[in-house]
Structures are given as structure tokens and as C-alpha cells.
Design a protein around this motif. Structure first.
Motif, short mmCIF file in Angstrom:
data_model
loop_
_atom_site.label_atom_id
_atom_site.label_comp_id
_atom_site.label_asym_id
_atom_site.label_seq_id
_atom_site.Cartn_x
_atom_site.Cartn_y
_atom_site.Cartn_z
N VAL A 1 0.76 -1.22 -0.03
CA VAL A 1 -0.01 0.00 -0.17
C VAL A 1 0.85 1.18 -0.08
O VAL A 1 0.68 2.14 -0.93
CB VAL A 1 -0.81 -0.15 1.15
N VAL A 2 1.73 1.23 1.01
CA VAL A 2 2.79 2.45 0.98
C VAL A 2 3.62 2.68 -0.23
O VAL A 2 3.68 3.86 -0.77
CB VAL A 2 3.71 2.33 2.23
N SER A 3 4.30 1.56 -0.95
CA SER A 3 5.01 1.71 -2.17
C SER A 3 4.05 2.22 -3.37
O SER A 3 4.66 2.98 -4.01
CB SER A 3 5.55 0.62 -2.30
N GLU A 4 2.88 1.74 -3.39
CA GLU A 4 2.08 2.18 -4.52
C GLU A 4 1.47 3.52 -4.19
O GLU A 4 1.57 4.27 -5.38
CB GLU A 4 0.75 1.48 -4.49
N LEU A 5 1.31 3.94 -3.22
CA LEU A 5 1.26 5.41 -2.90
C LEU A 5 2.30 6.31 -3.03
O LEU A 5 2.14 7.56 -3.10
CB LEU A 5 0.20 5.80 -1.69
N ALA A 6 3.51 5.78 -3.04
CA ALA A 6 4.67 6.68 -3.31
C ALA A 6 4.75 7.09 -4.44
O ALA A 6 5.51 8.02 -4.62
CB ALA A 6 6.07 5.91 -2.49
N ILE A 7 4.17 6.30 -5.45
CA ILE A 7 4.43 6.70 -6.89
C ILE A 7 3.87 7.97 -7.27
O ILE A 7 4.53 8.98 -7.78
CB ILE A 7 4.01 5.56 -7.84
N PRO A 8 2.67 8.36 -6.58
CA PRO A 8 1.92 9.64 -6.95
C PRO A 8 2.83 10.66 -6.27
O PRO A 8 2.98 11.86 -6.76
CB PRO A 8 0.60 9.40 -6.41
N LEU B 1 8.13 7.72 2.73
CA LEU B 1 8.01 8.48 3.92
C LEU B 1 6.82 9.25 3.81
O LEU B 1 5.98 9.12 4.72
CB LEU B 1 9.09 9.04 4.77
N ARG B 2 6.49 9.69 2.88
CA ARG B 2 5.58 10.74 2.54
C ARG B 2 4.39 9.81 2.34
O ARG B 2 3.23 10.15 3.14
CB ARG B 2 5.78 11.53 1.15
N ALA B 3 4.43 8.97 1.81
CA ALA B 3 3.19 7.86 1.59
C ALA B 3 2.90 7.06 2.98
O ALA B 3 1.74 7.26 3.15
CB ALA B 3 3.51 6.90 0.37
N ALA B 4 3.89 6.82 3.69
CA ALA B 4 3.55 6.30 4.89
C ALA B 4 2.89 7.15 5.77
O ALA B 4 2.07 6.89 6.56
CB ALA B 4 4.84 5.70 5.55
N ARG B 5 3.26 8.54 5.71
CA ARG B 5 2.46 9.49 6.64
C ARG B 5 1.17 9.58 6.01
O ARG B 5 0.22 9.86 7.02
CB ARG B 5 3.15 10.83 6.52
N LEU B 6 0.87 9.62 4.85
CA LEU B 6 -0.63 9.87 4.36
C LEU B 6 -1.49 8.71 4.74
O LEU B 6 -2.61 9.04 4.88
CB LEU B 6 -0.48 10.10 2.83
N VAL B 7 -0.93 7.48 4.83
CA VAL B 7 -1.86 6.51 4.81
C VAL B 7 -1.97 6.11 6.65
O VAL B 7 -2.90 5.57 7.02
CB VAL B 7 -1.22 5.01 4.29
N ARG B 8 -1.10 6.74 7.34
CA ARG B 8 -1.24 6.72 8.65
C ARG B 8 -2.66 7.16 9.07
O ARG B 8 -3.10 8.23 8.84
CB ARG B 8 -0.15 7.31 9.40
N HIS B 9 -3.26 6.06 9.99
CA HIS B 9 -4.70 6.18 10.60
C HIS B 9 -5.56 6.20 9.40
O HIS B 9 -6.88 6.25 9.53
CB HIS B 9 -4.88 7.66 11.11
N VAL C 1 -3.63 8.11 -8.01
CA VAL C 1 -3.33 9.61 -7.91
C VAL C 1 -4.54 10.06 -7.23
O VAL C 1 -4.56 10.89 -6.30
CB VAL C 1 -3.35 10.16 -9.42
N VAL C 2 -5.90 9.79 -7.75
CA VAL C 2 -7.07 10.23 -6.79
C VAL C 2 -7.16 9.71 -5.42
O VAL C 2 -7.31 10.56 -4.70
CB VAL C 2 -8.45 9.78 -7.57
#
Length: 191
Positions: free
Chosen positions: A27-34, A48-56, A121-122
Motif C-alpha cells: 500500500v505504501v509503495s504504490e502510493l509513493a508513486i504519486p 515516508l511521505r506515503a507512509a505519513r499519508l496512509v497513517r490512520h 493519484v485520486v
């Protein structure tokens, strides 16, 4: 018998956390691409940016990504099934088999990779809205324009066609807001 039971127990105790870690990282790596493509983060910073976005919001993100993967998987299977039908109809040689499998792979990649990328991206923008208050005005400013009163006002205006109506929306400017012509007006007719 004891060693087999111990092996199964050790496999469960180590395997379940390993599988959970792999799914979390997916999940984190796929959201790191956007984050990489839209925000300019690179490498570990994008992760790290993606991990912060998916936190909670990890379960929500996982559910959306799983749903997109299932939809794309089913559609890809339909296309691949049609290609296998072609393969069965023309399965005279190994060359025909290779050609049909190649075309099937290329077709599913070309058709469904943009769907997956767009969905991610969405989802990334949705996470930014939920976590950081990211909104349309910030997006418009990043694109170098000013938002107006309509939802699509920050998009570049489409070109006007020669002598026809200003748009197909019934009023000048359409979803992009007011056009360059007075209300109820139309563009000058080209000679």
C-alpha cells in the motif's frame, strides 16, 4: 511429529507478521508513486511521505487499492479470455501462440495501467485533502492558474472552433467559467 508441529507454529508466528508487513508495504509503495510524480519526493522520502499519508487511514487506502486491483483484474481476465479464444481458434503453431499471448499482455497493459495509475493519484489527492486540508485552490495555484467559481475553472480553456458556438455547454466558457465573450454572446464568425 513434535518437530512438524513446532515448524507449523513457528511458520504461523513468523509468517503472519511477514505477510502483514508485505501488504502494508504494498500500500505504501504504490502510493509513493504519486508522491514521486506529483510532489517531487524521491526514493525513501516518497515512501515516508506515503507512509505519513496512509497513517490512520491505512484500511481505507487498502480497501480502495484492493477494489481497484479486483476491478482491473476482472477486466484484464476478460480481455485475456478473449485472446485465449483467438488462440484456440488459430492454435496451429507456436508462433501463433506467442503472438496472441504477446498481444494480450500488451493490450491489458495499455488499457488498464492508466486506470490503476489514475485511481492511485485520486486516492493520493484524497488522502492529502483528508490529512492536510489540501484543496482545489492549492492545486490550481500549483498548476499556475487562479480558481474561479466553477469546479473546473483552474483547467486551461479549450480552443474555440472556427465560427461555431463558443462551447457545447449552452453558455460561454462552459465548465471553465465565463468565456471571453459577453453573456449570451458568441465568438466572431471567421470569414
Amino acid at each position: 511429529a513434535r518437530s512438524a508441529g513446532f515448524g507449523v507454529l513457528a511458520g504461523l508466528l513468523l509468517g503472519i507478521p511477514a505477510i502483514c508487513t508485505v501488504v502494508w508495504f504494498w500500500v505504501v509503495s504504490e502510493l509513493a508513486i504519486p508522491s514521486l510524480m506529483l510532489e517531487g519526493y524521491q526514493g525513501a522520502k516518497a515512501l515516508l511521505r506515503a507512509a505519513r499519508l496512509v497513517r490512520h487511514l491505512w484500511w481505507r487506502s487498502f480497501g480502495c487499492m484492493l477494489l481497484v486491483s479486483l476491478i482491473v483484474g476482472v477486466l484484464s481476465s476478460v480481455v485475456a479470455g478473449g485472446m485465449v479464444g483467438l488462440l484456440l481458434a488459430f492454435s496451429n503453431s507456436n508462433l501463433a501462440t506467442i503472438a496472441v499471448l504477446f498481444v494480450s499482455g500488451v493490450l491489458t497493459t495499455v488499457l488498464f495501467t492508466p486506470i490503476t495509475a489514475s485511481a492511485y493519484v485520486v486516492l493520493s489527492i484524497d488522502l492529502r485533502v483528508r490529512k492536510e486540508g489540501y484543496d482545489i485552490q492549492l492545486l490550481a495555484n500549483q498548476l499556475g492558474s487562479q480558481p474561479g467559481s466553477s469546479a473546473l475553472s483552474f483547467l486551461p480553456r479549450p480552443p474555440l472552433m472556427w465560427g461555431g458556438p463558443s462551447n457545447g455547454w449552452g453558455h460561454p466558457g462552459g465548465p471553465w467559467g465565463a468565456g471571453p465573450y459577453p453573456p449570451g454572446g458568441s465568438p466572431p464568425v471567421q470569414p
